[in-house]
Design an enzyme around this catalytic site. Structure first.
Site, mmCIF file in Angstrom:
data_model
loop_
_atom_site.group_PDB
_atom_site.id
_atom_site.type_symbol
_atom_site.label_atom_id
_atom_site.label_comp_id
_atom_site.label_asym_id
_atom_site.label_seq_id
_atom_site.Cartn_x
_atom_site.Cartn_y
_atom_site.Cartn_z
ATOM 1 N N LYS A 266 0.997 -1.088 -0.116
ATOM 2 C CA LYS A 266 -0.043 -0.112 -0.017
ATOM 3 C C LYS A 266 0.866 1.337 0.076
ATOM 4 O O LYS A 266 1.538 1.267 0.968
ATOM 5 C CB LYS A 266 -0.938 0.086 1.184
ATOM 6 C CG LYS A 266 -1.857 1.273 1.628
ATOM 7 C CD LYS A 266 -2.450 1.246 2.677
ATOM 8 C CE LYS A 266 -3.262 2.739 2.951
ATOM 9 N NZ LYS A 266 -4.123 2.495 4.084
ATOM 10 N N ASP A 271 -2.429 10.376 3.937
ATOM 11 C CA ASP A 271 -3.966 9.799 4.115
ATOM 12 C C ASP A 271 -4.598 10.801 5.004
ATOM 13 O O ASP A 271 -4.437 10.643 6.068
ATOM 14 C CB ASP A 271 -4.053 8.423 4.765
ATOM 15 C CG ASP A 271 -5.537 7.686 4.943
ATOM 16 O OD1 ASP A 271 -6.425 8.447 4.222
ATOM 17 O OD2 ASP A 271 -5.584 6.764 5.607
ATOM 18 N N LYS A 278 -9.890 12.864 8.545
ATOM 19 C CA LYS A 278 -9.386 12.385 9.843
ATOM 20 C C LYS A 278 -9.378 13.537 10.857
ATOM 21 O O LYS A 278 -9.240 14.639 10.412
ATOM 22 C CB LYS A 278 -8.153 11.884 9.811
ATOM 23 C CG LYS A 278 -7.991 10.414 9.167
ATOM 24 C CD LYS A 278 -6.780 9.825 8.946
ATOM 25 C CE LYS A 278 -6.489 8.660 8.358
ATOM 26 N NZ LYS A 278 -7.158 7.520 8.991
ATOM 27 N N ASP A 289 1.748 5.999 5.647
ATOM 28 C CA ASP A 289 0.549 5.207 5.109
ATOM 29 C C ASP A 289 1.149 4.566 3.906
ATOM 30 O O ASP A 289 0.553 3.928 2.985
ATOM 31 C CB ASP A 289 -0.705 5.948 4.902
ATOM 32 C CG ASP A 289 -1.900 5.045 4.990
ATOM 33 O OD1 ASP A 289 -1.824 3.781 5.346
ATOM 34 O OD2 ASP A 289 -2.980 5.374 4.504
ATOM 35 N N ASP A 348 -12.240 7.252 3.977
ATOM 36 C CA ASP A 348 -10.978 6.915 4.608
ATOM 37 C C ASP A 348 -10.659 5.391 4.671
ATOM 38 O O ASP A 348 -9.474 5.129 5.018
ATOM 39 C CB ASP A 348 -11.156 7.329 6.139
ATOM 40 C CG ASP A 348 -9.807 7.705 6.823
ATOM 41 O OD1 ASP A 348 -8.644 7.307 6.308
ATOM 42 O OD2 ASP A 348 -9.920 7.725 8.306
ATOM 43 N N GLU A 350 -9.597 3.861 2.229
ATOM 44 C CA GLU A 350 -9.061 3.994 0.719
ATOM 45 C C GLU A 350 -8.018 2.826 0.608
ATOM 46 O O GLU A 350 -7.942 2.634 -0.743
ATOM 47 C CB GLU A 350 -8.436 5.331 0.392
ATOM 48 C CG GLU A 350 -6.882 5.636 1.016
ATOM 49 C CD GLU A 350 -6.605 5.426 2.489
ATOM 50 O OE1 GLU A 350 -7.739 5.419 3.453
ATOM 51 O OE2 GLU A 350 -5.545 5.053 3.012
ATOM 52 N N ARG A 352 -8.082 -0.328 0.801
ATOM 53 C CA ARG A 352 -8.537 -1.407 0.103
ATOM 54 C C ARG A 352 -9.134 -1.044 -1.194
ATOM 55 O O ARG A 352 -9.069 -2.062 -1.953
ATOM 56 C CB ARG A 352 -9.573 -2.045 1.079
ATOM 57 C CG ARG A 352 -10.638 -1.087 1.258
ATOM 58 C CD ARG A 352 -11.611 -1.361 2.598
ATOM 59 N NE ARG A 352 -11.209 -1.022 3.589
ATOM 60 C CZ ARG A 352 -11.712 -1.278 4.891
ATOM 61 N NH1 ARG A 352 -13.015 -1.942 4.839
ATOM 62 N NH2 ARG A 352 -11.038 -0.901 6.027
HETATM 63 N N1 BES Z 1 -4.346 4.219 6.947
HETATM 64 C C1 BES Z 1 -5.448 4.089 7.719
HETATM 65 C C2 BES Z 1 -5.071 3.078 8.874
HETATM 66 C C3 BES Z 1 -4.454 3.320 10.273
HETATM 67 C C4 BES Z 1 -5.105 4.259 10.833
HETATM 68 C C5 BES Z 1 -3.432 2.957 10.396
HETATM 69 C C6 BES Z 1 -4.432 4.806 12.171
HETATM 70 C C7 BES Z 1 -2.403 3.405 11.372
HETATM 71 C C8 BES Z 1 -3.074 4.194 12.299
HETATM 72 C C9 BES Z 1 -6.631 3.537 6.841
HETATM 73 O O1 BES Z 1 -6.477 4.152 5.583
HETATM 74 C C10 BES Z 1 -7.921 3.923 7.394
HETATM 75 O O2 BES Z 1 -8.131 5.377 7.678
HETATM 76 N N2 BES Z 1 -8.735 3.041 7.893
HETATM 77 C C11 BES Z 1 -9.954 3.426 8.731
HETATM 78 C C12 BES Z 1 -10.872 2.465 8.159
HETATM 79 C C13 BES Z 1 -12.362 2.756 8.436
HETATM 80 C C14 BES Z 1 -12.919 4.082 7.866
HETATM 81 C C15 BES Z 1 -13.139 1.469 8.383
HETATM 82 C C16 BES Z 1 -9.659 3.069 10.214
HETATM 83 O O3 BES Z 1 -8.973 2.346 10.704
HETATM 84 O O4 BES Z 1 -10.271 4.040 10.918
HETATM 85 ZN ZN ZN Z 2 -4.834 4.711 4.984
HETATM 86 MN MN MN Z 3 -7.796 5.984 5.467
#
Ligand code: BES
Ligand code: ZN
Ligand code: MN
Length: 496
Positions: A266, A271, A278, A289, A348, A350, A352
């Site tokens: 990835k 992000d 966020k 990210d 968010d 994104e 996947r």
């Molecule tokens: N890059 C983030 C995941 C992440 C968050 C990694 C905090 C490390 C620390 C990912 O893109 C994301 O934002 N995931 C969301 C998914 C949710 C919206 C289903 C998450 O984990 O909040």
């Molecule tokens: Zn992300």
């Molecule tokens: Mn995200």
């Protein structure tokens, strides 16, 4: 840092600093005892006086011992004899590197490989020593006008082993040096800010690595990606001014026509969450990210350096996730390269969305196995913390291989259940699936989503959200899971 292997006896070896162990209850290891005897008992005298108790990670520096060919002796505490655990050994090595760096010595020789650490073999001990040195000596001060504390003087470490062990030690040393180099590359790329480490920058770095390592590389541009029909990937990229890139790297070390392992990383270079923005606190950390991409790039470099006997493809979809008038909106429906449609309920989620198209692209290589690596879910940090990476797979043998590679390298992962029952959470009223599955089991539903694009091959997913970087005072990339990936690939290398 330069490493070499030698098997001279402690009383004859010439060095600026001899590093040897002492157990709790003030018992010297064999090498320390040999040094002690040659130096007229100076070490045992200090121990009797109570200068070093042998607790794991404690150190005692002895200057200019008489009767020896070394300028200094560093005694390192190991804890209780016969009970030295992985962590005690790592702590001891780290403490030793720090302590030696604090002296003026530019060179040192370590006898710590003689220590018995559970069932661990010599290769593990050598590798942990090289990695601990790499970790302790890593600096990222490129962007400071005044560099951090002066660069450590320590430049050369000789790892002392017995005569029969030199071949094993040399192989382990070479492998771990390649791992450290790859980890440093991954750390550097992770630590670079989003305004420097853009998708274009990542692609340029991948080109440079490919050129230096003799890898084949192709960088697909926006219009190529459009032609491939990667509507899901492109939907994330379109909120940003930075053009997306899809990096394809190939290493041919195996038999011609042997099916490759495909690694997917990835590569979100920042992000923000997009329209599903966020919260502001710690958002800077979302420059990390792209750590999945960085670890894939590093691993490709390492496997080329080691000349492993297998074929490997590295795929890196990379873009930014930003809000704008052109960005994905909650409720938008996009069509992936596989033809499956996705309702973007949260912009968010994104990762996947870019990975699913890369997984479809992977099909064209007819892979033996596909492993994707991603900072995918905050839920993984809640479930597993910062200790192990999350592992999910559609094939148990592949999962076992990765778990073992994690154990062997000390860069561990832990399997979570990828059961069909979780698919239900991804139901959408308007498209084939939604891109989120609600709060419960967020790491599993993210991989349940990915699994729909990985049906044609054996596939595993590593969620490195908790392990790819450290927050707080010691904020910085960790270089994980490069050790795990390189061990996994080395294990698949023919003749190993
Ligand atoms: N890059 C983030 C995941 C992440 C968050 C990694 C905090 C490390 C620390 C990912 O893109 C994301 O934002 N995931 C969301 C998914 C949710 C919206 C289903 C998450 O984990 O909040
Ligand atoms: Zn992300
Ligand atoms: Mn995200």
């Amino acid at each position: 840092m330069e490493f070499s292997i030698k098997s001279t006896s402690p009383d004859k070896h010439k060095t600026a600093c001899a590093v040897a162990g002492v157990y709790q209850q003030r018992k010297l290891t064999p090498a320390a005892r040999a040094l002690d005897q040659a130096a007229g008992g100076v070490l045992s005298k200090l121990l009797r006086r109570g200068d070093c108790d042998g607790k794991a990670g404690s150190t005692l520096l002895v200057q200019a011992p008489a009767g020896l060919h070394c300028e200094r002796i560093l005694l390192v505490g190991l804890g209780k004899e016969n009970e030295v655990a992985d962590k005690d050994y790592r702590d001891a090595v780290r403490a030793a590197v720090k302590a030696v760096s604090g002296t003026g010595a530019s060179e040192a020789s370590s006898y710590l490989a003689e220590v018995k650490v559970g069932q661990r073999g010599l290769d593990w001990k050598i590798e942990q020593a090289v990695m601990a040195a790499g970790e302790t000596l890593y600096r990222f001060d490129e962007l400071k006008s005044e560099k951090d504390d002066a660069k450590p003087a320590l430049r050369k470490v000789t790892l002392m082993v017995t005569a029969g062990e030199t071949r094993t030690a040399e192989a382990a040393s070479a492998r771990s040096q390649a791992i450290v180099k790859a980890m440093n590359l991954a750390k550097d790329l992770g630590n670079l800010p989003g305004n420097i480490c853009t998708p274009t920058y990542l692609a340029d770095q991948a080109r440079a690595v490919a050129k230096a390592s003799g890898l084949k590389i192709q960088v697909l541009e926006q219009k190529d990606i459009e032609k491939l029909g990667m509507g899901s990937f492109l939907s994330v990229a379109k909120g940003s001014e930075q053009p997306p890139k899809f990096i394809v790297m190939q290493y041919h070390g195996g038999a011609k026509g042997a099916k490759p392992v495909v690694l997917v990383g990835k590569g979100i270079t920042f992000d923000s969450g997009g329209i599903s923005l966020k919260p502001g606190a710690e958002m800077d950390e979302m420059k990390y990210d792209m750590c999945g991409a960085a670890s894939v790039l590093g691993s490709m470099q390492a496997l080329a350096e080691l000349g492993l006997a297998l074929n490997v493809v590295g795929l890196i979809p990379t873009c930014e996730n930003l809000p704008s008038g052109r960005a994905n909106k909650p409720g938008d429906i996009v069509t992936s390269m596989s033809g499956q449609t996705i309702e973007v309920l949260n912009t968010d989620a994104e990762g996947r969305l870019i990975l699913c198209d890369a997984l479809t692209y992977a099909e064209r290589f007819d892979p033996v196995a596909v492993v994707d690596v991603a900072t995918l879910t905050g839920a993984c940090v809640i479930a597993l913390g910062h200790v192990v990476s999350g592992l999910l797979a559609n094939d148990d043998a592949l999962a076992r291989e990765l778990l073992q590679a994690g154990e062997a390298s000390g860069d561990r992962c832990w399997q979570l259940p990828l059961l069909d029952d979780y698919q239900e959470q991804l139901k959408s009223n308007f498209a084939d699936m939604a891109n989120i599955g609600g709060r419960p089991a967020g790491t599993i539903t993210a991989s349940a989503f990915l699994s729909r694009f990985a049906k044609k091959y054996k596939w595993a997913h590593l969620d490195i959200a908790g392990t790819a970087w450290k927050s707080g005072k010691g904020k910085g990339g960790t270089g994980r899971p490069v050790p795990l990936l390189v061990h996994f690939l080395a294990g698949r290398s023919q003749g190993s």
